[in-house]
Write a protein that holds these residues in place. Sequence first.
Motif, PDB file in Angstrom:
ATOM      1  N   PRO A 374      47.916  20.169 -14.101  1.00  0.00           N
ATOM      2  CA  PRO A 374      46.814  21.050 -14.476  1.00  0.00           C
ATOM      3  C   PRO A 374      46.410  20.879 -15.939  1.00  0.00           C
ATOM      4  O   PRO A 374      47.264  20.848 -16.835  1.00  0.00           O
ATOM      5  CB  PRO A 374      47.383  22.449 -14.212  1.00  0.00           C
ATOM      6  N   GLY A 375      45.101  20.759 -16.166  1.00  0.00           N
ATOM      7  CA  GLY A 375      44.574  20.624 -17.512  1.00  0.00           C
ATOM      8  C   GLY A 375      43.299  21.424 -17.710  1.00  0.00           C
ATOM      9  O   GLY A 375      42.609  21.243 -18.708  1.00  0.00           O
ATOM     10  N   ALA A 376      42.996  22.321 -16.764  1.00  0.00           N
ATOM     11  CA  ALA A 376      41.796  23.153 -16.870  1.00  0.00           C
ATOM     12  C   ALA A 376      41.969  24.368 -15.964  1.00  0.00           C
ATOM     13  O   ALA A 376      42.877  24.404 -15.124  1.00  0.00           O
ATOM     14  CB  ALA A 376      40.553  22.368 -16.469  1.00  0.00           C
ATOM     15  N   ASP A 377      41.064  25.351 -16.146  1.00  0.00           N
ATOM     16  CA  ASP A 377      41.118  26.579 -15.351  1.00  0.00           C
ATOM     17  C   ASP A 377      42.510  27.211 -15.476  1.00  0.00           C
ATOM     18  O   ASP A 377      43.136  27.604 -14.484  1.00  0.00           O
ATOM     19  CB  ASP A 377      40.786  26.295 -13.883  1.00  0.00           C
ATOM     20  N   MET A 378      42.974  27.319 -16.717  1.00  0.00           N
ATOM     21  CA  MET A 378      44.324  27.799 -16.990  1.00  0.00           C
ATOM     22  C   MET A 378      44.362  28.383 -18.400  1.00  0.00           C
ATOM     23  O   MET A 378      43.397  28.272 -19.151  1.00  0.00           O
ATOM     24  CB  MET A 378      45.316  26.630 -16.886  1.00  0.00           C
ATOM     25  N   GLN A 379      45.485  29.012 -18.721  1.00  0.00           N
ATOM     26  CA  GLN A 379      45.647  29.619 -20.031  1.00  0.00           C
ATOM     27  C   GLN A 379      46.947  29.164 -20.679  1.00  0.00           C
ATOM     28  O   GLN A 379      47.878  28.710 -20.011  1.00  0.00           O
ATOM     29  CB  GLN A 379      45.639  31.154 -19.911  1.00  0.00           C
ATOM     30  N   ALA A 380      46.983  29.298 -22.001  1.00  0.00           N
ATOM     31  CA  ALA A 380      48.181  28.989 -22.773  1.00  0.00           C
ATOM     32  C   ALA A 380      48.272  29.999 -23.911  1.00  0.00           C
ATOM     33  O   ALA A 380      47.362  30.804 -24.124  1.00  0.00           O
ATOM     34  CB  ALA A 380      48.116  27.562 -23.311  1.00  0.00           C
ATOM     35  N   ALA A 381      49.369  29.952 -24.652  1.00  0.00           N
ATOM     36  CA  ALA A 381      49.540  30.865 -25.782  1.00  0.00           C
ATOM     37  C   ALA A 381      48.564  30.522 -26.897  1.00  0.00           C
ATOM     38  O   ALA A 381      48.314  29.349 -27.181  1.00  0.00           O
ATOM     39  CB  ALA A 381      50.973  30.786 -26.292  1.00  0.00           C
ATOM     40  N   ASP A 382      48.029  31.548 -27.549  1.00  0.00           N
ATOM     41  CA  ASP A 382      47.248  31.310 -28.750  1.00  0.00           C
ATOM     42  C   ASP A 382      48.105  31.624 -29.975  1.00  0.00           C
ATOM     43  O   ASP A 382      49.266  31.996 -29.861  1.00  0.00           O
ATOM     44  CB  ASP A 382      45.929  32.093 -28.748  1.00  0.00           C
ATOM     45  N   ASP A 383      47.540  31.465 -31.157  1.00  0.00           N
ATOM     46  CA  ASP A 383      48.323  31.649 -32.377  1.00  0.00           C
ATOM     47  C   ASP A 383      48.236  33.071 -32.917  1.00  0.00           C
ATOM     48  O   ASP A 383      48.632  33.328 -34.058  1.00  0.00           O
ATOM     49  CB  ASP A 383      47.890  30.640 -33.441  1.00  0.00           C
TER      50      ASP A 383
END
Length: 436
Positions: A374-383
């Motif tokens: 997966p490389g889209a339509d997803m989330q990750a931590a922000d700063d």
Amino acid sequence: MNDFAHERIEEADMTLTRPWMIAGLILITPALPLSGAQAQLLPGGAGLNGGGLGPVGRVVPDTLGKVGDVVDATGLDRISPSRLADRLTAARTGRITDLLRRHGDRIELDERNQPARRGVILLTGADDAALSALRAAGYGVEHETIEGIDLSIARLTPPTSRSLPRALREVRKIAPKAEASADNLYFPSGQALTISAAALAGGGKVEGRIAGLIDGGVARHPALGGAIEQRGFAQGAPRASAHGTAVASLISGNGSVKGAAPGVPLLVADVYGDDPAGGGAFAIVRALGWMAARGVRVVTVSLVGPANPLLDGAIRLARDRGVTVVAAVGNDGPAAPPAYPASYPAVVAVTGIDGRGRLLLEAGRALHVDFAAPGADMQAADDNGGKVAVRGTSFAAPLVAGRLLARGSIAALRDEATPPRKGQPPTICAACRNND
């Protein structure tokens, strides 16, 4: 030899070798980046239909069209491959031109027109006679042996009158048996590297089974509660960055963002700091040596740039000491040159898929592609302690790296992969999307 890499060599008939010809569009916002090969961090929680793109991950203005062109898959389908290739080529050229305009005192082009640190040549395999001849020709010579991989490097400073291409030609003439290269720059295959004022994650020394990350620094975040140790390999490093934080969370996040190897300790090498010429081959090689010295088995490198013999040699030496590099193929599209380090044979190369299982249309190419994730339509931590929507092959590579570390071998990783669709590599961690 590294079990992971050795397995890949032995299973050559199973390794995908076709450079995936993928067309598509990068998401654009109106400011100038430090880096090339961009993908995006979108505003917290917003997907492709979520409105404006926010302050992170900005690329040359209007080069690739307006955001409205990419609000859904049908919009992407309206762009012809030839038009897309023209836009992506223009974007790459514009990024390099702007980089040189803003930081020409620190950066220049090598003989291949690839950006590199100004006034630095990296030399391996030179004997004493060659080094003496270089000193006599006016070159400054400094030596360093890279820990962990026992690689001896001479860093040359050309006379001030020499351009980098001219100096490289001269060095190769004076020391024909040595390997000379520029200190080429590598850029995130995600959003432009944005330095953050956030506090750094972790502190102290990590031990045991460790995941490595060569990127920008990682910010403190509730999902990154596991042990994290960071070290700088550039001016002003380590410094927290949005890109490094997002990638780290997809490896070891355990909470609001769940990574592919939740809670695994992280060893983070910041090769950017606040240096406009950060992300150089020399910094990455030193970082890789540190990883090898600390016994790291799997290292994520979501960075892309040109072929560089010093980096190639360091990756092979690290592989022989048990380190496998997992790298993203970038987001410059099919007209771009093959991305490195992903294209090196010793590296596990990763492309990205969207929420419908389709290859990212803007994904770059490599001389081989081993897995998709997966490389889209997803989330990750922000700063800032929250989550952000992300897009790009940068965010696929850490998912593959995390699962490789957890599974322990390429063979085991292939066993858990989703069978490939026609024209695609096997997919890892297809359910690893943080969308809640």
